[in-house]
Write a protein that holds these residues in place. Structure first.
Motif, PDB file in Angstrom:
ATOM      1  N   GLY A  69       7.066  -1.947  -0.177  1.00  0.00           N
ATOM      2  CA  GLY A  69       7.490  -2.899   0.851  1.00  0.00           C
ATOM      3  C   GLY A  69       6.391  -3.863   1.215  1.00  0.00           C
ATOM      4  O   GLY A  69       5.354  -3.931   0.550  1.00  0.00           O
ATOM      5  N   THR A  70       6.643  -4.607   2.270  1.00  0.00           N
ATOM      6  CA  THR A  70       5.643  -5.559   2.751  1.00  0.00           C
ATOM      7  C   THR A  70       4.502  -4.799   3.414  1.00  0.00           C
ATOM      8  O   THR A  70       4.590  -3.579   3.637  1.00  0.00           O
ATOM      9  N   TYR A  71       3.488  -5.552   3.779  1.00  0.00           N
ATOM     10  CA  TYR A  71       2.338  -4.951   4.486  1.00  0.00           C
ATOM     11  C   TYR A  71       2.809  -4.208   5.726  1.00  0.00           C
ATOM     12  O   TYR A  71       2.411  -3.063   5.978  1.00  0.00           O
ATOM     13  N   ASP A  72       3.657  -4.864   6.500  1.00  0.00           N
ATOM     14  CA  ASP A  72       4.151  -4.236   7.727  1.00  0.00           C
ATOM     15  C   ASP A  72       4.966  -2.986   7.431  1.00  0.00           C
ATOM     16  O   ASP A  72       4.829  -1.958   8.104  1.00  0.00           O
ATOM     17  N   GLU A  73       5.817  -3.074   6.412  1.00  0.00           N
ATOM     18  CA  GLU A  73       6.676  -1.922   6.085  1.00  0.00           C
ATOM     19  C   GLU A  73       5.851  -0.733   5.593  1.00  0.00           C
ATOM     20  O   GLU A  73       6.105   0.413   5.961  1.00  0.00           O
ATOM     21  N   VAL A  74       4.867  -1.024   4.769  1.00  0.00           N
ATOM     22  CA  VAL A  74       4.000   0.057   4.276  1.00  0.00           C
ATOM     23  C   VAL A  74       3.263   0.695   5.451  1.00  0.00           C
ATOM     24  O   VAL A  74       3.190   1.919   5.579  1.00  0.00           O
ATOM     25  N   ASN A  75       2.740  -0.137   6.332  1.00  0.00           N
ATOM     26  CA  ASN A  75       2.004   0.413   7.468  1.00  0.00           C
ATOM     27  C   ASN A  75       2.900   1.240   8.382  1.00  0.00           C
ATOM     28  O   ASN A  75       2.490   2.291   8.879  1.00  0.00           O
ATOM     29  N   ARG A  76       4.114   0.765   8.574  1.00  0.00           N
ATOM     30  CA  ARG A  76       5.039   1.512   9.421  1.00  0.00           C
ATOM     31  C   ARG A  76       5.332   2.875   8.785  1.00  0.00           C
ATOM     32  O   ARG A  76       5.327   3.903   9.449  1.00  0.00           O
ATOM     33  N   TYR A  77       5.577   2.882   7.482  1.00  0.00           N
ATOM     34  CA  TYR A  77       5.879   4.127   6.766  1.00  0.00           C
ATOM     35  C   TYR A  77       4.713   5.111   6.891  1.00  0.00           C
ATOM     36  O   TYR A  77       4.903   6.291   7.204  1.00  0.00           O
ATOM     37  N   PHE A  78       3.518   4.611   6.638  1.00  0.00           N
ATOM     38  CA  PHE A  78       2.351   5.504   6.684  1.00  0.00           C
ATOM     39  C   PHE A  78       2.149   6.077   8.089  1.00  0.00           C
ATOM     40  O   PHE A  78       1.824   7.254   8.251  1.00  0.00           O
ATOM     41  N   TYR A  79       2.344   5.233   9.078  1.00  0.00           N
ATOM     42  CA  TYR A  79       2.160   5.725  10.449  1.00  0.00           C
ATOM     43  C   TYR A  79       3.231   6.757  10.798  1.00  0.00           C
ATOM     44  O   TYR A  79       2.928   7.833  11.339  1.00  0.00           O
ATOM     45  N   GLU A  80       4.483   6.444  10.467  1.00  0.00           N
ATOM     46  CA  GLU A  80       5.587   7.351  10.812  1.00  0.00           C
ATOM     47  C   GLU A  80       5.500   8.678  10.057  1.00  0.00           C
ATOM     48  O   GLU A  80       6.016   9.683  10.514  1.00  0.00           O
ATOM     49  N   HIS A  81       4.846   8.666   8.916  1.00  0.00           N
ATOM     50  CA  HIS A  81       4.702   9.910   8.142  1.00  0.00           C
ATOM     51  C   HIS A  81       3.327  10.545   8.328  1.00  0.00           C
ATOM     52  O   HIS A  81       2.897  11.361   7.507  1.00  0.00           O
ATOM     53  N   GLU A  82       2.656  10.168   9.393  1.00  0.00           N
ATOM     54  CA  GLU A  82       1.375  10.777   9.786  1.00  0.00           C
ATOM     55  C   GLU A  82       0.307  10.634   8.713  1.00  0.00           C
ATOM     56  O   GLU A  82      -0.544  11.508   8.543  1.00  0.00           O
TER      57      GLU A  82
ATOM     58  N   MET B 196       0.037  -3.877  13.474  1.00  0.00           N
ATOM     59  CA  MET B 196       0.656  -4.424  12.299  1.00  0.00           C
ATOM     60  C   MET B 196       1.025  -5.879  12.564  1.00  0.00           C
ATOM     61  O   MET B 196       2.180  -6.246  12.668  1.00  0.00           O
ATOM     62  N   ALA B 197      -0.015  -6.659  12.735  1.00  0.00           N
ATOM     63  CA  ALA B 197       0.167  -8.028  13.192  1.00  0.00           C
ATOM     64  C   ALA B 197       0.255  -9.041  12.049  1.00  0.00           C
ATOM     65  O   ALA B 197       0.278 -10.232  12.289  1.00  0.00           O
ATOM     66  N   ILE B 198       0.275  -8.552  10.831  1.00  0.00           N
ATOM     67  CA  ILE B 198       0.313  -9.485   9.703  1.00  0.00           C
ATOM     68  C   ILE B 198       1.761  -9.947   9.470  1.00  0.00           C
ATOM     69  O   ILE B 198       2.702  -9.201   9.671  1.00  0.00           O
ATOM     70  N   SER B 199       1.931 -11.166   9.020  1.00  0.00           N
ATOM     71  CA  SER B 199       3.281 -11.707   8.822  1.00  0.00           C
ATOM     72  C   SER B 199       3.986 -10.999   7.670  1.00  0.00           C
ATOM     73  O   SER B 199       3.356 -10.325   6.861  1.00  0.00           O
TER      74      SER B 199
ATOM     75  N   ALA C 260       5.366 -12.433   5.213  1.00  0.00           N
ATOM     76  CA  ALA C 260       5.218 -13.183   3.962  1.00  0.00           C
ATOM     77  C   ALA C 260       3.910 -12.818   3.281  1.00  0.00           C
ATOM     78  O   ALA C 260       3.125 -13.680   2.901  1.00  0.00           O
ATOM     79  N   ASP C 261       3.652 -11.539   3.187  1.00  0.00           N
ATOM     80  CA  ASP C 261       2.339 -11.131   2.694  1.00  0.00           C
ATOM     81  C   ASP C 261       2.442 -10.283   1.441  1.00  0.00           C
ATOM     82  O   ASP C 261       1.572  -9.490   1.143  1.00  0.00           O
TER      83      ASP C 261
END
Lengths: 107, 472
Positions: B94-107, A1-4, A6-7
């Motif tokens: 959420g942001t890209y990172d937040e969405v990815n974290r959620y999806f990963y944590e929820h398998e 999850m390397a994207i910033s 601000a995306d």
């Protein structure tokens, strides 16, 4: 999850899909195994034949009048014959007057 | 095993399912999708495969037997249903990172970043098919979830597919839902992974790689569609490692293999799509599950007779316990897939050899001594009943497996020459092949035409003795 961070902002959808199966009731349990007929179901792997031999021996000591329907009567519950064999279980159990069943081997 | 117990319970007969210790979690997960989360199981200590006769007997008498009795005479606790989101619910913002974290944590993802599946992106995918997004293609075990057009689009977005791949994704899920394929076995011990072969003009239209490095990631179409397959198995069929997916080691997903139909046509062969019952030139997907494979380097010689003994030998070397799908569980359902580099295909074809000639050669020469069959299946892997003579006398296998009682007689790897599936692809300049080890009836080959309506030819599995016979 390397994207910033601000995306942007995303509302993400659920990637699963509703289950299409409802809760089903289990069969009523027996009050004893004494005098009852137990069917053996086997997927023909993981030494189920030896496991059933041991169960027959042990249960016979506790329930002298217990009766068995061998896995050979039921057929292989896994592999190429699975669908056919599983679909026949209700009918076969009725024909063979089965009171309870054991299915192995989940290994 | 659990499916048999569910059938018993549905017939009003109480059941007890024998489950080795390491598989109790699998049983718990699988029972939910079968609608009986409280179905009772009896633990078998350790694994039966590595216990002495006496050790196994003691484990059964001292531990398992009491569990069996309890399972059959005590009412289990009432089952409860877990609540889940609706099919079109937003589950995370959420942001890209937040969405990815959620999806990963929820398998819900495979560990790589996903493209967030938003309504807008999903709708772009839906524009590339003429199907109702609510349409249910099938119900996928073990989770018993609906395989819908909508969920295909959502997972296609996540995998990084382009919207125009949607018809390919739909055809793949139609194949996944085909009972002949047996998706429910996707989490079994060998951890086989699906091989997807793509045929037709769509290969070039969507820019799939079909030449050098065809099994390598690096091409968006091959890579993202391969990833989609695994995400869909995870999210809709329900195969999660440490739960319903009990692969001993497993594999990661394979990128899509596209056939080089230019070469196929040039040498007068027919593509795999035609072997699978479609017209040459149709856009198709063919799936089958492979437990492994090997690259066969530097096939040399100037004639087929000089080149092919090495290939036949290499085919045999990919197969061990999998011959249980030739004689045993799933009679006659072993279907080896062989990728031929265009150079080898041309070299064989120029001598006037058809694909059928090549298949016949492999049938005649890719053979094992009879005593080796019985040693692998009976002595080494504890399949207690496999005996070629007995199986033949019972009329369960062809005569080719018992032409004499000589234990050194050579018996074929498959029932019919056309069981060998040949695909021309890979580096046009190299003299190599790739041989896959097939998982038999637990991943039988199924092909579907890529289109917006369902057309499924009769599967060859139905013609095999003992193979799955439910109509697609």
């Amino acid at each position: 999850m390397a994207i910033s961070d601000a995306d942007g902002y995303y509302d993400a959808l659920w990637p699963r899909s509703p289950r299409q199966v409802q809760l089903k009731p289990l069969a009523k349990r027996l009050d004893t195994l004494e005098g009852k007929t137990i069917a053996q179901m086997w997927d023909y792997v993981f030494r189920g034949d030896e496991v059933y031999a041991a169960l027959e021996e042990g249960l016979k000591e506790r329930y002298p009048n217990i009766k068995w329907v061998s896995y050979k009567e039921i057929g292989n519950t896994h592999g190429g014959e699975e669908r056919e064999v599983v679909a026949s279980i209700a009918r076969r159990f009725k024909e063979l007057k089965v009171d309870a069943s054991i299915s192995g081997m989940g290994c | 095993v659990l499916r048999a117990s569910v059938a018993a319970e549905e017939a009003g007969v109480p059941s007890s399912t024998l489950v080795c210790e390491g598989f109790l979690g699998l049983a718990e997960s699988t029972s939910v999708g079968l609608g009986m989360p409280n179905i009772p199981v009896a633990a078998v200590p350790g694994h039966t495969g590595v216990q002495s006769k006496e050790e196994l007997r003691r484990n059964i008498l001292d531990v398992t037997m009491d569990n069996v009795i309890r399972n059959l005479v005590q009412e289990p606790q009432a089952a409860t249903e877990e609540s889940e989101p609706g099919a079109r619910d937003v589950i995370c913002g959420g942001t890209y990172d937040e969405v990815n974290r959620y999806f990963y944590e929820h398998e819900l993802s495979d560990g790589l970043p996903i493209v967030p599946p938003t309504q807008e992106r999903v709708e772009q995918f839906l524009k590339h098919c003429n199907r109702d997004s609510e349409e249910i293609i099938g119900i996928l075990l073990p989770d018993s979830r609906a395989a819908t057009i909508w969920s295909i689009a959502v997972n296609g977005v996540m995998a990084g597919c382009r919207p125009e791949y949607m018809p390919v994704l739909i055809a793949l899920v139609e194949a996944m839902a085909d009972p002949y394929y047996g998706v429910e076995h996707s989490g079994n011990t060998p951890g086989g992974e699906t091989l997807i072969v793509l045929n037709g003009p769509i290969v070039k239209a969507l820019e799939f790689n079909y030449t050098q490095g065809v099994m390598r990631d690096g091409f968006i179409a091959n890579t993202s569609v391969g990833r989609f397959w695994r995400l869909y198995l995870r999210n809709v069929a329900g195969f999660l490692p440490h739960k319903n997916d009990k692969a001993t080691f497993g594999n990661t997903w394979r990128v899509v293999v596209a056939e080089n139909e230019d070469v196929v046509k040039e040498i007068g062969w027919q593509p795999l799509s035609a072997d699978m019952g479609f017209a040459a030139g149709d856009n198709t997907v063919t799936i089958s599950r492979m437990t492994g494979g090997n690259h066969i380097s530097s096939i040399s010689g100037s004639t087929p007779e000089e080149m092919l003994p090495y290939l036949a030998d290499a085919v045999v070397r990919q197969y061990s316990w999998q011959i249980m799908f030739t004689v045993g569980q799933g009679m006659g359902t072993l279907r080896p897939v062989i990728l031929l580099s265009p150079l080898i295909a041309r070299a064989v074809g120029k001598w006037g050899w058809s694909k059928k000639d090549l298949q016949q050669y492999l049938y005649d020469h890719a053979r094992l001594p009879a005593h080796q069959w019985e040693r692998i299946l009976r002595d080494w892997t504890a399949k207690p009943i496999w005996n070629l003579e007995e199986e033949w006398r019972l009329g369960r296998i062809p005569k080719a497996f018992f032409e004499s009682d000589d234990p050194n007689r050579m018996v074929p790897l498959v029932w019919d020459p056309e069981d060998f599936m040949i695909v021309v692809t890979g580096d046009p300049a190299r003299n190599s092949a790739y041989v896959f080890a097939h998982n038999g009836v637990l991943g039988y080959p199924v092909a579907k035409k890529i289109q917006d309506t369902k057309v499924a030819p009769k599967s060859r599995a139905s013609q095999k003795k003992g193979a799955n016979v439910t109509a697609a």
